[in-house]
Design a protein around this motif. Structure first.
Motif, PDB file in Angstrom:
ATOM      1  N   TYR A  89       0.842  -1.201   0.000  1.00 27.94           N
ATOM      2  CA  TYR A  89       0.000   0.000   0.000  1.00 27.94           C
ATOM      3  C   TYR A  89       0.876   1.250   0.000  1.00 27.94           C
ATOM      4  CZ  TYR A  89      -3.384   3.518   1.367  1.00 27.94           C
ATOM      5  OH  TYR A  89      -4.162   4.647   1.397  1.00 27.94           O
ATOM      6  N   GLU A 121       0.963   3.959  -3.003  1.00 25.52           N
ATOM      7  CA  GLU A 121       0.519   5.315  -2.704  1.00 25.52           C
ATOM      8  C   GLU A 121       1.625   6.326  -2.991  1.00 25.52           C
ATOM      9  OE1 GLU A 121      -0.283   8.981  -0.964  1.00 25.52           O
ATOM     10  OE2 GLU A 121       1.334   7.703  -0.233  1.00 25.52           O
ATOM     11  N   ASP A 150      -6.285   3.851  -7.757  1.00 26.45           N
ATOM     12  CA  ASP A 150      -7.077   4.212  -6.581  1.00 26.45           C
ATOM     13  C   ASP A 150      -7.980   3.082  -6.084  1.00 26.45           C
ATOM     14  OD1 ASP A 150      -5.817   6.587  -6.966  1.00 26.45           O
ATOM     15  OD2 ASP A 150      -7.620   7.747  -7.414  1.00 26.45           O
ATOM     16  N   ASN A 151      -8.586   2.316  -6.981  1.00 26.93           N
ATOM     17  CA  ASN A 151      -9.458   1.210  -6.541  1.00 26.93           C
ATOM     18  C   ASN A 151      -8.666   0.148  -5.790  1.00 26.93           C
ATOM     19  OD1 ASN A 151     -11.674   2.435  -7.639  1.00 26.93           O
ATOM     20  ND2 ASN A 151     -11.669   1.217  -9.514  1.00 26.93           N
ATOM     21  N   SER A 168      -7.873   1.534  -2.396  1.00 29.47           N
ATOM     22  CA  SER A 168      -9.068   1.503  -1.532  1.00 29.47           C
ATOM     23  C   SER A 168      -9.315   0.111  -0.979  1.00 29.47           C
ATOM     24  CB  SER A 168     -10.293   1.983  -2.299  1.00 29.47           C
ATOM     25  OG  SER A 168     -10.202   3.355  -2.565  1.00 29.47           O
ATOM     26  N   ARG A 195      -6.683  -0.552   1.632  1.00 25.39           N
ATOM     27  CA  ARG A 195      -6.998   0.222   2.837  1.00 25.39           C
ATOM     28  C   ARG A 195      -8.110  -0.460   3.634  1.00 25.39           C
ATOM     29  NH1 ARG A 195     -10.093   5.842   2.416  1.00 25.39           N
ATOM     30  NH2 ARG A 195     -11.632   4.352   1.665  1.00 25.39           N
ATOM     31  N   ASP A 196      -9.188  -0.830   2.952  1.00 23.85           N
ATOM     32  CA  ASP A 196     -10.325  -1.444   3.641  1.00 23.85           C
ATOM     33  C   ASP A 196      -9.936  -2.765   4.294  1.00 23.85           C
ATOM     34  OD1 ASP A 196     -11.820   0.715   2.788  1.00 23.85           O
ATOM     35  OD2 ASP A 196     -12.825  -0.394   1.172  1.00 23.85           O
ATOM     36  N   ARG A 215     -15.317   6.775   3.038  1.00 23.92           N
ATOM     37  CA  ARG A 215     -14.965   7.926   2.220  1.00 23.92           C
ATOM     38  C   ARG A 215     -14.048   7.461   1.103  1.00 23.92           C
ATOM     39  NH1 ARG A 215     -13.529  13.208   5.282  1.00 23.92           N
ATOM     40  NH2 ARG A 215     -15.678  13.830   5.291  1.00 23.92           N
ATOM     41  N   PRO A 216     -14.148   8.124  -0.040  1.00 25.47           N
ATOM     42  CA  PRO A 216     -13.219   7.769  -1.113  1.00 25.47           C
ATOM     43  C   PRO A 216     -11.788   8.149  -0.732  1.00 25.47           C
ATOM     44  CG  PRO A 216     -14.614   9.620  -1.763  1.00 25.47           C
ATOM     45  CD  PRO A 216     -15.084   9.161  -0.423  1.00 25.47           C
ATOM     46  N   LEU A 217     -10.870   7.433  -1.279  1.00 25.13           N
ATOM     47  CA  LEU A 217      -9.457   7.665  -1.024  1.00 25.13           C
ATOM     48  C   LEU A 217      -9.025   8.969  -1.677  1.00 25.13           C
ATOM     49  CD1 LEU A 217      -6.959   6.158   0.152  1.00 25.13           C
ATOM     50  CD2 LEU A 217      -6.548   5.340  -2.143  1.00 25.13           C
TER      51      LEU A 217
END
Length: 164
Positions: free
Chosen positions: A53, A57, A108-109, A112, A115-116, A129-131
């Motif tokens: 991640y 990022e 981004d997907n 996300s 992250r989740d 919330r969206p990243l």
């Protein structure tokens, strides 16, 4: 024969108890080993995906990636394909195919999903919330903020870059 059984009777109870103790110890030992392996595996996967991640990022949504950022990005994609779950792998492959076809793609997907899943694994609350990826706009000309040269994966097509 009955006389022999009567003589061994005081020993049968303790022998059965000892047998149960040995079997119980073996079962508990095996289950502890399995639990320890599962915990170590879980920790390793969480660590690799957390690092993936961070590498994704760091390189995401940058106009000009350095060679180091590009290699870290590639390594993160490989880690996800090796250690990610099916959803993470499918989304990563979808990104790679869109990127390779030239249709334009954002990571981004994938970020996300990572992250989740990482928040869930770490026992943190879900974020609905969206990243958002934040980047400063830098005008460093021919180098980094210290003036050191920046090696890029593709040539920069700006007037400043031609002065370097």
């Amino acid at each position: 024969m009955l006389d022999q059984i009567v003589r061994l009777a005081p020993l049968i109870g303790p022998m059965i108890a000892a047998l149960f103790v040995v079997i119980g110890w073996y079962v508990v030992h095996r289950s502890n080993m399995a639990r320890d392996r599962a915990n170590k595996r879980h920790d390793m996967i969480v660590q690799y995906l957390l690092e993936a991640y961070r590498r994704l990022e760091t390189a995401a949504n940058r106009e000009d990636k350095t060679e180091e950022q590009a290699m870290a990005f590639e390594s993160a994609v490989a880690d996800i394909q090796l250690l990610g779950d099916l959803g993470q792998i499918n989304e990563t492959v979808k990104y790679l195919e869109a990127h390779a076809s030239g249709r334009g793609a954002t990571i981004d997907n994938v970020l996300s999903l990572l992250r989740d899943d990482l928040r869930k694994e770490l026992g943190l609350s879900r974020v609905n919330r969206p990243l958002k990826i934040f980047r400063f706009v830098r005008e460093w000309g021919c180098g980094d903020w210290r003036g050191n040269p920046v090696y890029r994966t593709s040539p920069v097509q700006t007037q400043k870059a031609s002065q370097c």
